[in-house]
Design a protein around this motif. Structure first.
Motif, PDB file in Angstrom:
ATOM      1  N   SER A 171       0.817  -1.151   0.054  1.00 57.09           N
ATOM      2  CA  SER A 171       0.178  -0.015   0.132  1.00 57.09           C
ATOM      3  C   SER A 171       0.772   1.228  -0.063  1.00 57.09           C
ATOM      4  O   SER A 171       0.691   2.168  -0.841  1.00 57.09           O
ATOM      5  N   PRO A 172       1.911   1.457   0.941  1.00 62.17           N
ATOM      6  CA  PRO A 172       2.823   2.642   0.926  1.00 62.17           C
ATOM      7  C   PRO A 172       3.429   2.876  -0.275  1.00 62.17           C
ATOM      8  O   PRO A 172       3.252   4.094  -0.889  1.00 62.17           O
ATOM      9  N   VAL A 173       4.096   1.837  -1.051  1.00 63.30           N
ATOM     10  CA  VAL A 173       4.831   2.019  -2.202  1.00 63.30           C
ATOM     11  C   VAL A 173       3.971   2.198  -3.258  1.00 63.30           C
ATOM     12  O   VAL A 173       4.206   3.070  -4.108  1.00 63.30           O
ATOM     13  N   SER A 228       4.624  15.311   0.926  1.00 65.44           N
ATOM     14  CA  SER A 228       3.739  14.296   0.824  1.00 65.44           C
ATOM     15  C   SER A 228       3.821  13.015   1.807  1.00 65.44           C
ATOM     16  O   SER A 228       5.335  12.443   1.787  1.00 65.44           O
ATOM     17  N   TYR A 229       3.016  12.376   2.627  1.00 63.13           N
ATOM     18  CA  TYR A 229       3.197  10.999   3.110  1.00 63.13           C
ATOM     19  C   TYR A 229       2.079  10.330   3.233  1.00 63.13           C
ATOM     20  O   TYR A 229       1.000  10.695   3.357  1.00 63.13           O
ATOM     21  N   ASP A 230       2.089   9.121   2.053  1.00 61.66           N
ATOM     22  CA  ASP A 230       1.110   8.328   2.092  1.00 61.66           C
ATOM     23  C   ASP A 230      -0.243   9.225   1.478  1.00 61.66           C
ATOM     24  O   ASP A 230      -0.131   9.848   0.371  1.00 61.66           O
ATOM     25  N   ASN A 231      -1.334   8.943   2.311  1.00 70.00           N
ATOM     26  CA  ASN A 231      -2.380   9.900   1.874  1.00 70.00           C
ATOM     27  C   ASN A 231      -2.759  11.181   2.536  1.00 70.00           C
ATOM     28  O   ASN A 231      -3.685  11.789   2.608  1.00 70.00           O
ATOM     29  N   ASN A 232      -1.601  11.570   3.190  1.00 70.82           N
ATOM     30  CA  ASN A 232      -1.573  12.987   3.851  1.00 70.82           C
ATOM     31  C   ASN A 232      -0.616  13.994   3.212  1.00 70.82           C
ATOM     32  O   ASN A 232       0.358  13.390   2.623  1.00 70.82           O
ATOM     33  N   GLY A 233      -0.608  15.304   3.430  1.00 67.18           N
ATOM     34  CA  GLY A 233       0.383  15.934   2.840  1.00 67.18           C
ATOM     35  C   GLY A 233       0.255  17.125   3.630  1.00 67.18           C
ATOM     36  O   GLY A 233      -0.672  17.712   4.336  1.00 67.18           O
TER      37      GLY A 233
END
Length: 222
Positions: free
Chosen positions: A168-170, A196-201
């Motif tokens: 998921s993360p990659v 950006s970090y996964d589904n957050n930013g």
């Protein structure tokens, strides 16, 4: 002679158990948000995922598939690096008498919305066999729901990418890398920093007055 290798993900690795756990302190259990589903995957399958993930991470970092402003879930770009970067940026701003403003955002339903075609994998330069593997990996998934002593039958869950998956993360990082490249083509990227970090930013802006930060942050977020 062109040799094409197809890699298939075994069907029993695609079956999971979703345990429904009530969230503490909720006034009512009448809404889905009052519960947290924990997805339990096949242990041997997760071991193979980790092996493939290591290689995918290495290739992605080595050949620049990820952007330098992507943190979390990506090798050599951890969330600790994010904290160090933001701390350094703030301290540099103080030294130059600049005001720092930041907007944090979350992409709702990001993981369930990822396209199973995964054309992004081959667009970023990975071999066709890698793209074909993820197409096979993401379809035909099923899960059972467990709530207290109740255990359901198998349900199809061919939607997006499971957050319980090591991929998921990659995969989310590869998706977002192309979005970030588009953002970097915009002239506003020279003034506003995007993390950006996964589904957050977060988007960050520094200026001599807070009133000058806000219009640019709003434009960058849009």
């Amino acid at each position: 002679m062109l040799i094409c290798i197809e890699i298939n993900w075994p069907a029993h690795f695609k079956e999971s158990l979703s345990v429904i756990i009530p969230k503490p302190g909720k006034p009512s259990n009448s809404t889905p948000k009052s519960f947290c589903p924990i997805v339990l995957l096949n242990t041997l399958g997760k071991l193979f995922e980790k092996m493939l993930l290591e290689r995918l991470q290495f290739e992605g970092v080595h050949y620049g598939a990820f952007q330098l402003n992507q943190f979390g879930g990506i090798a050599q770009q951890s969330t600790e690096d994010t904290g160090i970067f933001i701390t350094h940026l703030n301290q540099m701003g103080w030294a130059q008498k600049l005001k720092t403003s930041m907007v944090a955002f979350d992409i709702v339903q990001f993981f369930p919305s990822l396209n199973h075609e995964l054309a992004v994998v081959t667009k970023l330069g990975f071999p066709l066999v890698v793209g074909n593997f993820f197409r096979a990996y993401l379809v035909g998934c099923k899960t059972m729901y467990k709530w207290d002593n109740f255990l359901s039958g198998l349900f199809a869950v061919d939607i997006g990418v499971s957050q319980g998956s090591d991929f998921s993360p990659v995969l989310s990082g590869l998706y977002l890398s192309l979005v970030i490249r588009l953002f970097m083509l915009n002239p506003i990227f020279k003034e506003v920093k995007l993390l950006s970090y996964d589904n957050n930013g977060t988007v960050l802006m520094q200026n001599t007055h807070l009133s000058q930060n806000l219009p640019l942050l709003k434009e960058a977020y849009c």
